[in-house]
Design an enzyme around this catalytic site. Structure first.
Site, PDB file in Angstrom:
ATOM      1  CG  ASP A  29     -26.760 -24.292   2.899  1.00  0.00           C
ATOM      2  OD1 ASP A  29     -28.065 -24.179   3.272  1.00  0.00           O
ATOM      3  OD2 ASP A  29     -25.948 -23.921   2.168  1.00  0.00           O
ATOM      4  CD  GLU A  82     -31.267 -23.025  -1.726  1.00  0.00           C
ATOM      5  OE1 GLU A  82     -30.775 -22.975  -0.454  1.00  0.00           O
ATOM      6  OE2 GLU A  82     -30.922 -22.078  -2.603  1.00  0.00           O
ATOM      7  CG  HIS A 123     -26.024 -19.475   4.244  1.00  0.00           C
ATOM      8  ND1 HIS A 123     -25.779 -20.562   5.233  1.00  0.00           N
ATOM      9  CD2 HIS A 123     -26.741 -19.797   3.360  1.00  0.00           C
ATOM     10  CE1 HIS A 123     -26.456 -21.458   4.639  1.00  0.00           C
ATOM     11  NE2 HIS A 123     -27.051 -21.125   3.502  1.00  0.00           N
TER      12      HIS A 123
END
Length: 242
Positions: free
Chosen positions: A148, A211, A141
């Site tokens: 996300d 994820e 990130h």
């Protein structure tokens, strides 16, 4: 703190030098104030004080994903939970995640054995990247190349239920966790996750292995996943942005 190297961190980086650009708020759903800001994350320490930024071509691909979603599911929008994350915020959230895991044990730091402490950090680092300032091992990130996301239903005016929360440290966060379920509700969670994955990967993103919400393009994780899938030797285009 344990040192848990991720396999993608061995991928070389040749930063293309693209700047961060804002994600257009008219196309996406944002939560304001941002959940991490509510917790006290120190965005004010970064020159870019908003999480809703991505590298230019990464942002373009997110817009493409939005268009693909709209073409098939006009009642849905992409909710951007998090995108660019300064190192200071990454450190804050890693520490917060550890404290939450510690709280769940019912123990205090002083009462943890060394083995228990190491186990907690392993759980945290399965989902959170180490807040490294080393240009060779940036958190995804913090490159401006990871995002996300989830789905938002404009009819019900609520986030689509994916079966687990973003950032949940559990096996339920695995992208295909509900794929083999016999429960109709859980199969719906899987279908929702598949819709999100399909529009994001069609736009060129690749999904984090653990994820359902995390996608990236051009960072070390993306290059590592791309190389695994295609037996190539791609390098990363985006390194630490600060």
């Amino acid at each position: 703190m344990t040192s848990t190297e991720k396999p993608y961190q061995k991928i070389p980086i040749q930063d293309c030098g693209e700047l961060l650009t804002p994600i257009p708020p008219e196309l996406f759903i944002f939560e304001s104030p941002h959940p991490y800001q509510k917790l006290g994350a120190p965005y004010q320490l970064s020159p870019v004080s908003s999480p809703y930024y991505l590298r230019e071509k990464v942002g373009d691909r997110l817009i493409n994903a939005h268009q693909y979603l709209q073409a098939e599911y006009p009642h849905l929008r992409i909710l951007v939970f998090d995108a660019y994350r300064p190192i200071e915020v990454q450190q804050f959230m890693v520490d917060y995640a550890f404290q939450q895991q510690l709280k769940a044990t019912g123990l205090t730091l002083e009462l943890l054995s060394e083995q228990q402490r190491q186990q907690l950090w392993q759980e945290v680092y399965k989902f959170w990247a180490i807040p490294s300032r080393d240009p060779a091992t940036p958190p995804p990130h913090s490159t401006g190349a990871a995002v996300d996301v989830t789905l938002f239903d404009m009819v019900t005016v609520s986030a689509v239920n994916m079966g687990s929360d973003i950032d949940e440290i559990s096996s339920r966060s695995e992208p295909d966790y509900f794929a083999e379920s016999s429960e109709m509700t859980e199969l719906e969670y899987h279908r929702n996750r598949q819709i999100l994955k399909q529009v994001m990967t069609r736009a060129g993103f690749l999904q984090h292995l653990h994820e359902w919400w995390h996608f990236s393009y051009g960072d070390q994780m993306w290059a590592w996943l791309h190389n695994r899938q295609n037996n190539t030797a791609a390098i990363a285009s985006y390194g630490l942005y600060s």
